[in-house]
Design a protein around this motif. Structure first.
Motif, PDB file in Angstrom:
ATOM      1  N   THR A 169      12.246   7.624 -10.788  1.00 28.55           N
ATOM      2  CA  THR A 169      11.201   7.667  -9.771  1.00 28.55           C
ATOM      3  C   THR A 169      10.207   6.561 -10.079  1.00 28.55           C
ATOM      4  O   THR A 169       9.723   6.443 -11.196  1.00 28.55           O
ATOM      5  CB  THR A 169      10.498   9.035  -9.771  1.00 28.55           C
ATOM      6  OG1 THR A 169      11.482  10.030  -9.464  1.00 28.55           O
ATOM      7  CG2 THR A 169       9.390   9.091  -8.742  1.00 28.55           C
ATOM      8  N   VAL A 170       9.929   5.737  -9.081  1.00 26.82           N
ATOM      9  CA  VAL A 170       8.998   4.626  -9.230  1.00 26.82           C
ATOM     10  C   VAL A 170       7.600   5.111  -8.872  1.00 26.82           C
ATOM     11  O   VAL A 170       7.394   5.701  -7.814  1.00 26.82           O
ATOM     12  CB  VAL A 170       9.393   3.446  -8.307  1.00 26.82           C
ATOM     13  CG1 VAL A 170       8.355   2.344  -8.336  1.00 26.82           C
ATOM     14  CG2 VAL A 170      10.764   2.927  -8.686  1.00 26.82           C
ATOM     15  N   ARG A 171       6.658   4.874  -9.781  1.00 23.83           N
ATOM     16  CA  ARG A 171       5.250   5.179  -9.546  1.00 23.83           C
ATOM     17  C   ARG A 171       4.444   3.977 -10.001  1.00 23.83           C
ATOM     18  O   ARG A 171       4.613   3.500 -11.121  1.00 23.83           O
ATOM     19  CB  ARG A 171       4.804   6.410 -10.344  1.00 23.83           C
ATOM     20  CG  ARG A 171       5.429   7.694  -9.886  1.00 23.83           C
ATOM     21  CD  ARG A 171       5.016   8.880 -10.767  1.00 23.83           C
ATOM     22  NE  ARG A 171       5.094   8.661 -12.207  1.00 23.83           N
ATOM     23  CZ  ARG A 171       6.214   8.654 -12.932  1.00 23.83           C
ATOM     24  NH1 ARG A 171       7.372   8.830 -12.354  1.00 23.83           N
ATOM     25  NH2 ARG A 171       6.181   8.464 -14.238  1.00 23.83           N
ATOM     26  N   LEU A 172       3.580   3.510  -9.137  1.00 23.84           N
ATOM     27  CA  LEU A 172       2.723   2.388  -9.486  1.00 23.84           C
ATOM     28  C   LEU A 172       1.282   2.859  -9.563  1.00 23.84           C
ATOM     29  O   LEU A 172       0.871   3.749  -8.824  1.00 23.84           O
ATOM     30  CB  LEU A 172       2.840   1.275  -8.443  1.00 23.84           C
ATOM     31  CG  LEU A 172       4.237   0.692  -8.227  1.00 23.84           C
ATOM     32  CD1 LEU A 172       4.197  -0.394  -7.171  1.00 23.84           C
ATOM     33  CD2 LEU A 172       4.820   0.165  -9.516  1.00 23.84           C
ATOM     34  N   ASP A 173       0.519   2.243 -10.468  1.00 28.15           N
ATOM     35  CA  ASP A 173      -0.897   2.592 -10.547  1.00 28.15           C
ATOM     36  C   ASP A 173      -1.672   1.815  -9.480  1.00 28.15           C
ATOM     37  O   ASP A 173      -1.099   1.058  -8.699  1.00 28.15           O
ATOM     38  CB  ASP A 173      -1.453   2.359 -11.957  1.00 28.15           C
ATOM     39  CG  ASP A 173      -1.438   0.905 -12.390  1.00 28.15           C
ATOM     40  OD1 ASP A 173      -1.341   0.001 -11.513  1.00 28.15           O
ATOM     41  OD2 ASP A 173      -1.548   0.657 -13.595  1.00 28.15           O
ATOM     42  N   SER A 174      -2.976   2.000  -9.444  1.00 26.88           N
ATOM     43  CA  SER A 174      -3.801   1.384  -8.402  1.00 26.88           C
ATOM     44  C   SER A 174      -3.767  -0.144  -8.435  1.00 26.88           C
ATOM     45  O   SER A 174      -4.025  -0.802  -7.429  1.00 26.88           O
ATOM     46  CB  SER A 174      -5.244   1.878  -8.515  1.00 26.88           C
ATOM     47  OG  SER A 174      -5.776   1.504  -9.770  1.00 26.88           O
ATOM     48  N   LYS A 175      -3.444  -0.727  -9.587  1.00 28.02           N
ATOM     49  CA  LYS A 175      -3.340  -2.189  -9.693  1.00 28.02           C
ATOM     50  C   LYS A 175      -1.959  -2.692  -9.304  1.00 28.02           C
ATOM     51  O   LYS A 175      -1.736  -3.884  -9.236  1.00 28.02           O
ATOM     52  CB  LYS A 175      -3.646  -2.627 -11.128  1.00 28.02           C
ATOM     53  CG  LYS A 175      -5.057  -2.319 -11.578  1.00 28.02           C
ATOM     54  CD  LYS A 175      -5.340  -2.869 -12.958  1.00 28.02           C
ATOM     55  CE  LYS A 175      -4.432  -2.213 -13.976  1.00 28.02           C
ATOM     56  NZ  LYS A 175      -4.669  -2.612 -15.351  1.00 28.02           N
ATOM     57  N   GLY A 176      -1.012  -1.770  -9.112  1.00 30.40           N
ATOM     58  CA  GLY A 176       0.349  -2.170  -8.775  1.00 30.40           C
ATOM     59  C   GLY A 176       1.255  -2.285  -9.981  1.00 30.40           C
ATOM     60  O   GLY A 176       2.387  -2.738  -9.867  1.00 30.40           O
ATOM     61  N   ALA A 199       0.837  -1.207   0.000  1.00 32.13           N
ATOM     62  CA  ALA A 199       0.000   0.000   0.000  1.00 32.13           C
ATOM     63  C   ALA A 199       0.867   1.251   0.000  1.00 32.13           C
ATOM     64  O   ALA A 199       0.574   2.227  -0.705  1.00 32.13           O
ATOM     65  CB  ALA A 199      -0.942  -0.002   1.199  1.00 32.13           C
ATOM     66  N   ALA A 200       1.948   1.238   0.765  1.00 30.93           N
ATOM     67  CA  ALA A 200       2.865   2.380   0.793  1.00 30.93           C
ATOM     68  C   ALA A 200       3.518   2.578  -0.571  1.00 30.93           C
ATOM     69  O   ALA A 200       3.669   3.715  -1.042  1.00 30.93           O
ATOM     70  CB  ALA A 200       3.932   2.174   1.867  1.00 30.93           C
ATOM     71  N   LEU A 201       3.874   1.489  -1.223  1.00 33.22           N
ATOM     72  CA  LEU A 201       4.495   1.585  -2.546  1.00 33.22           C
ATOM     73  C   LEU A 201       3.523   2.176  -3.565  1.00 33.22           C
ATOM     74  O   LEU A 201       3.912   2.974  -4.413  1.00 33.22           O
ATOM     75  CB  LEU A 201       4.972   0.200  -3.005  1.00 33.22           C
ATOM     76  CG  LEU A 201       5.730   0.128  -4.319  1.00 33.22           C
ATOM     77  CD1 LEU A 201       6.958   1.023  -4.305  1.00 33.22           C
ATOM     78  CD2 LEU A 201       6.137  -1.303  -4.600  1.00 33.22           C
ATOM     79  N   ARG A 202       2.243   1.827  -3.454  1.00 32.82           N
ATOM     80  CA  ARG A 202       1.239   2.333  -4.399  1.00 32.82           C
ATOM     81  C   ARG A 202       0.763   3.747  -4.069  1.00 32.82           C
ATOM     82  O   ARG A 202       0.097   4.371  -4.877  1.00 32.82           O
ATOM     83  CB  ARG A 202       0.020   1.416  -4.411  1.00 32.82           C
ATOM     84  CG  ARG A 202       0.235   0.140  -5.146  1.00 32.82           C
ATOM     85  CD  ARG A 202      -1.101  -0.577  -5.347  1.00 32.82           C
ATOM     86  NE  ARG A 202      -0.897  -1.983  -5.452  1.00 32.82           N
ATOM     87  CZ  ARG A 202      -1.055  -2.863  -4.461  1.00 32.82           C
ATOM     88  NH1 ARG A 202      -1.499  -2.489  -3.299  1.00 32.82           N
ATOM     89  NH2 ARG A 202      -0.811  -4.137  -4.663  1.00 32.82           N
ATOM     90  N   SER A 203       1.098   4.254  -2.892  1.00 31.19           N
ATOM     91  CA  SER A 203       0.514   5.520  -2.440  1.00 31.19           C
ATOM     92  C   SER A 203       1.139   6.766  -3.053  1.00 31.19           C
ATOM     93  O   SER A 203       0.607   7.855  -2.904  1.00 31.19           O
ATOM     94  CB  SER A 203       0.602   5.624  -0.911  1.00 31.19           C
ATOM     95  OG  SER A 203       1.959   5.773  -0.521  1.00 31.19           O
ATOM     96  N   GLY A 204       2.237   6.648  -3.712  1.00 32.85           N
ATOM     97  CA  GLY A 204       2.880   7.836  -4.282  1.00 32.85           C
ATOM     98  C   GLY A 204       4.037   7.430  -5.163  1.00 32.85           C
ATOM     99  O   GLY A 204       3.973   6.436  -5.865  1.00 32.85           O
TER     100      GLY A 204
END
Length: 146
Positions: free
Chosen positions: A104-111, A91-96
């Protein structure tokens, strides 16, 4: 395909960047399209760290920078979550977004990775070249066989 007379285009995934594919396919490799990640050394957020990693004995596989960035993203997620528990860490990884050595790593809501993805390359005359994209040439991937 060429041996059977097929003239169609072929596009495959990144394992065909290896010298094994070229050794097996020889001249029939010409024109084979494949996807591969952009060269992380060309767009690194921390050039000094990249230079240290690329001179280490671990960099021989060409994936060291991606693995290092993955560990950085995971470690920052654990820090933000305050636990090693995978659910809050994910959840922390997906939050921003999380800054790593290469990007910079950014994940969408599906991960899924929300950063720019793969580039199309092609084998030509026993070397790898980037296929022009959006009217611009793209640099060859790090460690590409020539």
């Amino acid at each position: 395909m060429r041996q059977t007379g097929e003239a169609g285009a072929r596009i495959v995934s990144d394992p065909l960047i290896t010298s094994d594919f070229l050794a097996i396919a020889a001249d029939a490799a010409n024109g084979t399209l494949f996807t591969f990640m952009p060269d992380p050394t060309k767009n690194a957020a921390e050039p000094a760290a990249v230079a240290r990693l690329m001179t280490s004995s671990l960099s021989a596989a060409g994936y060291t920078l991606h693995a290092y960035a993955a560990v950085q993203a995971w470690a920052e997620s654990v820090k933000q979550a305050g636990t090693f528990d995978p659910t809050p860490t994910a959840a922390a990884l997906r939050s921003g977004s999380i800054k790593t050595t290469i990007s910079t790593v950014r994940l969408d809501s599906k991960g899924d990775n929300a950063a720019p993805g793969f580039i199309v390359y092609r084998w030509r005359d026993h070397s790898v070249e980037a296929v022009e994209q959006n009217g611009s040439p793209v640099p060859a991937p790090h460690g590409a066989f020539k």
